[in-house]
Design an enzyme around this catalytic site. Structure first.
Site, PDB file in Angstrom:
ATOM      1  N   ASP A  70      20.018 -21.204  17.928  1.00 38.18           N
ATOM      2  CA  ASP A  70      21.384 -21.141  17.409  1.00 38.18           C
ATOM      3  C   ASP A  70      21.326 -21.027  15.884  1.00 38.18           C
ATOM      4  O   ASP A  70      20.251 -20.873  15.304  1.00 38.18           O
ATOM      5  CB  ASP A  70      22.187 -22.372  17.832  1.00 38.18           C
ATOM      6  CG  ASP A  70      21.827 -23.577  16.996  1.00 38.18           C
ATOM      7  OD1 ASP A  70      20.642 -23.707  16.614  1.00 38.18           O
ATOM      8  OD2 ASP A  70      22.714 -24.381  16.684  1.00 38.18           O
ATOM      9  N   GLU A  75      28.811 -26.568  25.421  1.00 39.35           N
ATOM     10  CA  GLU A  75      28.158 -25.438  24.762  1.00 39.35           C
ATOM     11  C   GLU A  75      29.141 -24.298  24.502  1.00 39.35           C
ATOM     12  O   GLU A  75      29.098 -23.665  23.451  1.00 39.35           O
ATOM     13  CB  GLU A  75      26.978 -24.939  25.593  1.00 39.35           C
ATOM     14  CG  GLU A  75      25.790 -25.889  25.636  1.00 39.35           C
ATOM     15  CD  GLU A  75      25.200 -26.181  24.260  1.00 39.35           C
ATOM     16  OE1 GLU A  75      25.455 -25.401  23.314  1.00 39.35           O
ATOM     17  OE2 GLU A  75      24.485 -27.182  24.121  1.00 39.35           O
ATOM     18  N   TYR A 121      22.071 -17.470  23.831  1.00 42.01           N
ATOM     19  CA  TYR A 121      21.960 -18.855  23.368  1.00 42.01           C
ATOM     20  C   TYR A 121      22.388 -19.854  24.442  1.00 42.01           C
ATOM     21  O   TYR A 121      21.650 -20.793  24.773  1.00 42.01           O
ATOM     22  CB  TYR A 121      22.789 -19.101  22.092  1.00 42.01           C
ATOM     23  CG  TYR A 121      23.012 -20.580  21.922  1.00 42.01           C
ATOM     24  CD1 TYR A 121      21.996 -21.379  21.418  1.00 42.01           C
ATOM     25  CD2 TYR A 121      24.175 -21.194  22.378  1.00 42.01           C
ATOM     26  CE1 TYR A 121      22.138 -22.759  21.348  1.00 42.01           C
ATOM     27  CE2 TYR A 121      24.328 -22.561  22.314  1.00 42.01           C
ATOM     28  CZ  TYR A 121      23.317 -23.338  21.796  1.00 42.01           C
ATOM     29  OH  TYR A 121      23.447 -24.685  21.753  1.00 42.01           O
TER      30      TYR A 121
END
Length: 357
Positions: A156, A55, A138
DNA sequence: AACTCGGGGGT
DNA sequence: ACCCCAGAGTT
């Protein structure tokens, strides 16, 4: 108006999360850090370390660019403890070329925090993750959803586009982001991790920026943007600032063995703490070169590099010199081992222009 | 709320 | 050329 960007819209149908999940069960992308929906159904759980690493790498970065970095990092550092124990300099060497280098510094700080403050175990909740360096709204939601199925909205750029089209959002996403997040939150099903990944896959492969393939989309039945006939109109975008050009000089200094002189950039600002060749400051008007010392400087042409908020043109100069006394803060690097230096792409271009690499 | 912070792949 | 990408941190 921003406060009620959604409420003023003609009501779109509620999102059919089950249709999204059914689509994902058939069309999920296969990715190195992903556990397939079939395996998740058999209770295979992803490793939070690998989810976190992926991520962070994927922040503003395409999957194509991330893959080989992810494989390299997990090979070198299979656990968060290993990454925390590595020197920051080694992490920067491996991150070199991926961009947004604050991510690498925060990644390392986060690994150390997980080891020192959480016994080497990642927090499982989004709220807990949010307190860690480099993990924002996020990323905290994504990790909590994917690694632990926390029922939280994962918003996102892909999902913003899907929702902007579904709702025919007529203001820039930036002005309605929290509203979108709140709306998305009301749609999150039990399979929260699959749902998050499904919406991102949907945005990447079906609801693409320039070419929405609505006939293949599980959300087409309720989508206002599709019903209007021109979903690519969304998301409406804000004015983008012009990108100015800056100019400067880069100096490639070689000794008689062919070693090249490198140094470390400042602790803050652009490309902080990364490795560079010496050079001038970068100004909005061209200046004559001021060489670091007198010598037979040769022009090696020009390098153009585009950053987020400006474009850079560097004139490249090289010289062969015995190691001059003026150069003290850096080091001499073997030209055959430059891959072990923390060189951003810009300076790899500079070295290539001078005939190295 | 606006700005800083990389680089590359797709169109 | 332009777009935009599994955004975060700072001001």
């Amino acid at each position: 108006m921003p406060k009620t960007a959604l409420a003023q819209k003609p009501r779109a149908l509620p999102i059919d999360a089950q249709a999204v999940l059914a689509w994902y069960d058939k069309h999920a992308r296969t990715l190195p850090w992903r556990v397939s929906p079939q395996d998740r159904a058999r209770n295979v759980r992803p490793d939070p370390y690998r989810i976190w690493l992926s991520e962070v790498m994927l922040q503003q970065t395409t999957i194509a660019a991330v893959q080989k970095y992810f494989l390299r990092f997990t090979e070198l550092w299979p656990t968060v403890g290993g990454l925390a124990a590595a020197p920051l300099e080694a992490v920067l060497v491996e991150w070199a070329g991926l961009g947004y280098y604050a991510r690498a510094r925060n990644l390392h700080a986060c690994a150390k925090a997980v080891v020192e403050q959480h016994g080497g175990v990642f927090p499982t909740t989004a709220a807990g993750l949010l307190t860690l360096p480099g993990i924002g709204a996020y990323t905290s939601a994504a990790i909590a959803a994917i690694a632990d199925d926390e029922r939280i909205a994962v918003l996102d750029g892909n999902v913003e586009r899907v929702l902007a089209r579904y709702l025919a959002l007529d203001v820039p996403v930036r002005e309605a982001k929290e509203e979108l997040r709140g709306y998305l939150q009301t749609t999150v099903p039990e399979r929260a991790g699959d749902y998050a990944q499904a919406l991102m896959d949907l945005g990447a492969t079906i609801c693409a920026p320039r070419n929405a393939l609505c006939m293949l989309c599980p959300l087409q039945p309720g989508c206002t943007g599709a019903a209007e006939g021109n979903p690519e109109r969304y998301p409406v975008k804000a004015e983008k600032a012009a990108r100015p050009t800056r100019y400067g000089h880069a100096f490639v200094i070689l000794d008689r063995d062919g070693d090249v002189y490198l140094r470390t950039r400042a602790d803050k600002g652009l490309l902080a703490k990364m490795t560079e060749t010496p050079g001038s400051s970068w100004e909005s008007v061209k200046q004559e070169p001021t060489y670091p010392f007198t010598g037979k400087w040769q022009s090696r042409g020009q390098v153009v590099h585009v950053f987020t908020h400006f474009r850079l043109e560097l004139d490249v100069w090289s010289v062969v010199a015995p190691q001059p006394e003026e150069l003290t803060e850096g080091w001499w690097a073997d030209r055959r081992e430059l891959e072990s230096e923390a060189l951003p792409s810009l300076f790899r271009k500079v070295l290539a222009a001078a005939g190295l690499e």
